[in-house]
Design an enzyme around this catalytic site. Structure first.
Site, PDB file in Angstrom:
ATOM      1  N   ARG A  89      24.311  55.666  37.559  1.00  0.00           N
ATOM      2  CA  ARG A  89      23.187  54.912  38.108  1.00  0.00           C
ATOM      3  C   ARG A  89      21.863  55.642  37.936  1.00  0.00           C
ATOM      4  O   ARG A  89      20.832  55.140  38.393  1.00  0.00           O
ATOM      5  CB  ARG A  89      23.426  54.707  39.604  1.00  0.00           C
ATOM      6  CG  ARG A  89      23.742  53.262  40.008  1.00  0.00           C
ATOM      7  CD  ARG A  89      23.974  53.297  41.505  1.00  0.00           C
ATOM      8  NE  ARG A  89      23.964  52.030  42.166  1.00  0.00           N
ATOM      9  CZ  ARG A  89      25.047  51.327  42.461  1.00  0.00           C
ATOM     10  NH1 ARG A  89      26.235  51.716  42.059  1.00  0.00           N
ATOM     11  NH2 ARG A  89      24.943  50.221  43.162  1.00  0.00           N
ATOM     12  N   LYS A 125      29.681  42.919  38.805  1.00  0.00           N
ATOM     13  CA  LYS A 125      30.438  44.050  38.235  1.00  0.00           C
ATOM     14  C   LYS A 125      31.832  44.152  38.850  1.00  0.00           C
ATOM     15  O   LYS A 125      32.829  44.287  38.140  1.00  0.00           O
ATOM     16  CB  LYS A 125      29.684  45.377  38.447  1.00  0.00           C
ATOM     17  CG  LYS A 125      28.291  45.399  37.827  1.00  0.00           C
ATOM     18  CD  LYS A 125      27.632  46.774  37.951  1.00  0.00           C
ATOM     19  CE  LYS A 125      27.288  47.196  39.357  1.00  0.00           C
ATOM     20  NZ  LYS A 125      26.230  46.377  40.006  1.00  0.00           N
ATOM     21  N   ARG A 174      27.364  36.660  49.661  1.00  0.00           N
ATOM     22  CA  ARG A 174      28.406  37.686  49.791  1.00  0.00           C
ATOM     23  C   ARG A 174      28.393  38.305  51.184  1.00  0.00           C
ATOM     24  O   ARG A 174      29.444  38.684  51.710  1.00  0.00           O
ATOM     25  CB  ARG A 174      28.203  38.767  48.715  1.00  0.00           C
ATOM     26  CG  ARG A 174      29.344  39.765  48.652  1.00  0.00           C
ATOM     27  CD  ARG A 174      29.248  40.650  47.430  1.00  0.00           C
ATOM     28  NE  ARG A 174      28.356  41.780  47.619  1.00  0.00           N
ATOM     29  CZ  ARG A 174      28.076  42.697  46.685  1.00  0.00           C
ATOM     30  NH1 ARG A 174      28.597  42.587  45.481  1.00  0.00           N
ATOM     31  NH2 ARG A 174      27.272  43.696  46.934  1.00  0.00           N
ATOM     32  N   ARG A 223      29.572  44.060  54.490  1.00  0.00           N
ATOM     33  CA  ARG A 223      28.753  45.203  54.069  1.00  0.00           C
ATOM     34  C   ARG A 223      27.379  45.140  54.718  1.00  0.00           C
ATOM     35  O   ARG A 223      26.623  44.192  54.486  1.00  0.00           O
ATOM     36  CB  ARG A 223      28.601  45.203  52.539  1.00  0.00           C
ATOM     37  CG  ARG A 223      29.836  45.690  51.814  1.00  0.00           C
ATOM     38  CD  ARG A 223      29.676  45.636  50.317  1.00  0.00           C
ATOM     39  NE  ARG A 223      28.493  46.345  49.821  1.00  0.00           N
ATOM     40  CZ  ARG A 223      28.280  46.608  48.540  1.00  0.00           C
ATOM     41  NH1 ARG A 223      29.160  46.225  47.633  1.00  0.00           N
ATOM     42  NH2 ARG A 223      27.187  47.246  48.169  1.00  0.00           N
ATOM     43  N   ARG A 253      17.576  47.937  47.294  1.00  0.00           N
ATOM     44  CA  ARG A 253      18.590  48.221  46.262  1.00  0.00           C
ATOM     45  C   ARG A 253      18.131  47.688  44.896  1.00  0.00           C
ATOM     46  O   ARG A 253      18.340  48.343  43.870  1.00  0.00           O
ATOM     47  CB  ARG A 253      19.933  47.590  46.665  1.00  0.00           C
ATOM     48  CG  ARG A 253      20.597  48.357  47.814  1.00  0.00           C
ATOM     49  CD  ARG A 253      21.636  47.523  48.537  1.00  0.00           C
ATOM     50  NE  ARG A 253      22.750  47.133  47.691  1.00  0.00           N
ATOM     51  CZ  ARG A 253      23.533  46.075  47.926  1.00  0.00           C
ATOM     52  NH1 ARG A 253      23.303  45.311  48.993  1.00  0.00           N
ATOM     53  NH2 ARG A 253      24.522  45.810  47.127  1.00  0.00           N
TER      54      ARG A 253
HETATM   55  P1  AMP Z   1      27.755  49.328  45.075  1.00  0.00           P
HETATM   56  O1  AMP Z   1      29.063  49.101  45.747  1.00  0.00           O
HETATM   57  O2  AMP Z   1      27.893  49.701  43.626  1.00  0.00           O
HETATM   58  O3  AMP Z   1      26.798  48.182  45.287  1.00  0.00           O
HETATM   59  O4  AMP Z   1      27.089  50.599  45.775  1.00  0.00           O
HETATM   60  C1  AMP Z   1      26.746  50.565  47.145  1.00  0.00           C
HETATM   61  C2  AMP Z   1      25.895  51.788  47.482  1.00  0.00           C
HETATM   62  O5  AMP Z   1      26.658  52.996  47.246  1.00  0.00           O
HETATM   63  C3  AMP Z   1      24.625  51.970  46.666  1.00  0.00           C
HETATM   64  O6  AMP Z   1      23.541  51.220  47.174  1.00  0.00           O
HETATM   65  C4  AMP Z   1      24.399  53.474  46.805  1.00  0.00           C
HETATM   66  O7  AMP Z   1      23.875  53.798  48.083  1.00  0.00           O
HETATM   67  C5  AMP Z   1      25.816  54.020  46.747  1.00  0.00           C
HETATM   68  N1  AMP Z   1      26.226  54.317  45.355  1.00  0.00           N
HETATM   69  C6  AMP Z   1      27.199  53.681  44.637  1.00  0.00           C
HETATM   70  N2  AMP Z   1      27.302  54.203  43.411  1.00  0.00           N
HETATM   71  C7  AMP Z   1      26.357  55.167  43.334  1.00  0.00           C
HETATM   72  C8  AMP Z   1      25.948  56.061  42.300  1.00  0.00           C
HETATM   73  N3  AMP Z   1      26.517  56.033  41.078  1.00  0.00           N
HETATM   74  N4  AMP Z   1      24.951  56.940  42.576  1.00  0.00           N
HETATM   75  C9  AMP Z   1      24.374  56.966  43.793  1.00  0.00           C
HETATM   76  N5  AMP Z   1      24.684  56.146  44.796  1.00  0.00           N
HETATM   77  C10 AMP Z   1      25.675  55.254  44.579  1.00  0.00           C
END
Ligand code: AMP
Length: 190
Positions: free
Chosen positions: A89, A14, A128, A134, A146
């Protein structure tokens, strides 16, 4: 206005693909994960709250996430459109986003769902982790959590937009250029 949801499990591509699309369509890119990470870096209260969930691979609570996203959208009154990356999400987030955008007269135009098999996702996230810094990429148990959270809480969001006739499934395996091309042709069909 072109308002796109870029959807898919962790490691689907993404963030990578957003970078191409933002440029091609002159959209504002809003990644909730990036915004949370910026808040962690800046040591804000929001960052502190989000970090405890993110480090465990859990979702940050809906109310916090929705308020933050709406505030970010409001920072761009002149935007030609948005790419929402990592949001919504949950179906509650999708309902809130629909209501919010409806109020602005600019609903979601389409959802692009990147489809990638689970073993490929894990391989990508492991790779990654070498460069992303991260903590949630570095621990295989958190990666699995996740992916499990994605299936339990996030996957139903695709059905939400399918019911509106807005879901576009995209094969997320192949070269970066091929995947960008698939996304572009789906967007151009909207
Ligand atoms: P990402 O960078 O999209 O992989 O998100 C990393 C982490 O941020 C996720 O595992 C969640 O803990 C949190 N997070 C990101 N977007 C959301 C969302 N829309 N709702 C809830 N938690 C989120």
């Amino acid at each position: 206005m072109l308002n796109l949801v870029l959807f898919g499990p962790p490691g689907a591509g993404k963030g990578t693909q957003s970078a191409f699309l933002v440029e091609a369509y002159a959209l504002v890119h809003l990644s909730t994960g990036d915004i949370f990470r910026a808040n962690i870096k800046g040591q804000t209260d929001l960052g502190q709250l989000a970090q405890s969930y993110m480090n465990q691979g859990k979702l940050v609570p809906d109310d916090v996430t929705i308020n933050m996203l709406e505030a970010e959208v409001n920072k761009h009154p002149d935007a030609k459109g948005f790419i929402f990356d990592g949001f919504p999400r949950t179906t509650a987030q999708a309902a809130a986003l629909d209501a919010f955008l409806e109020g602005r007269g600019a609903p979601i135009s389409g959802m692009l769902s990147l489809e990638v098999p689970e073993d490929e996702l894990k391989a990508r996230l492991t790779k990654r982790a070498e460069t992303s810094g991260r903590p949630d990429d570095a621990d295989p148990a958190v990666v699995q959590k996740r992916i499990d959270v994605y299936h339990a809480e996030t996957a139903p969001v695709a059905a939400h937009y399918a019911a509106q006739g807005k879901l576009h499934a995209i094969n997320g395996v192949g070269s970066l250029e091929d995947i960008t091309e698939r996304l572009r042709s789906a967007i151009d069909s909207i």
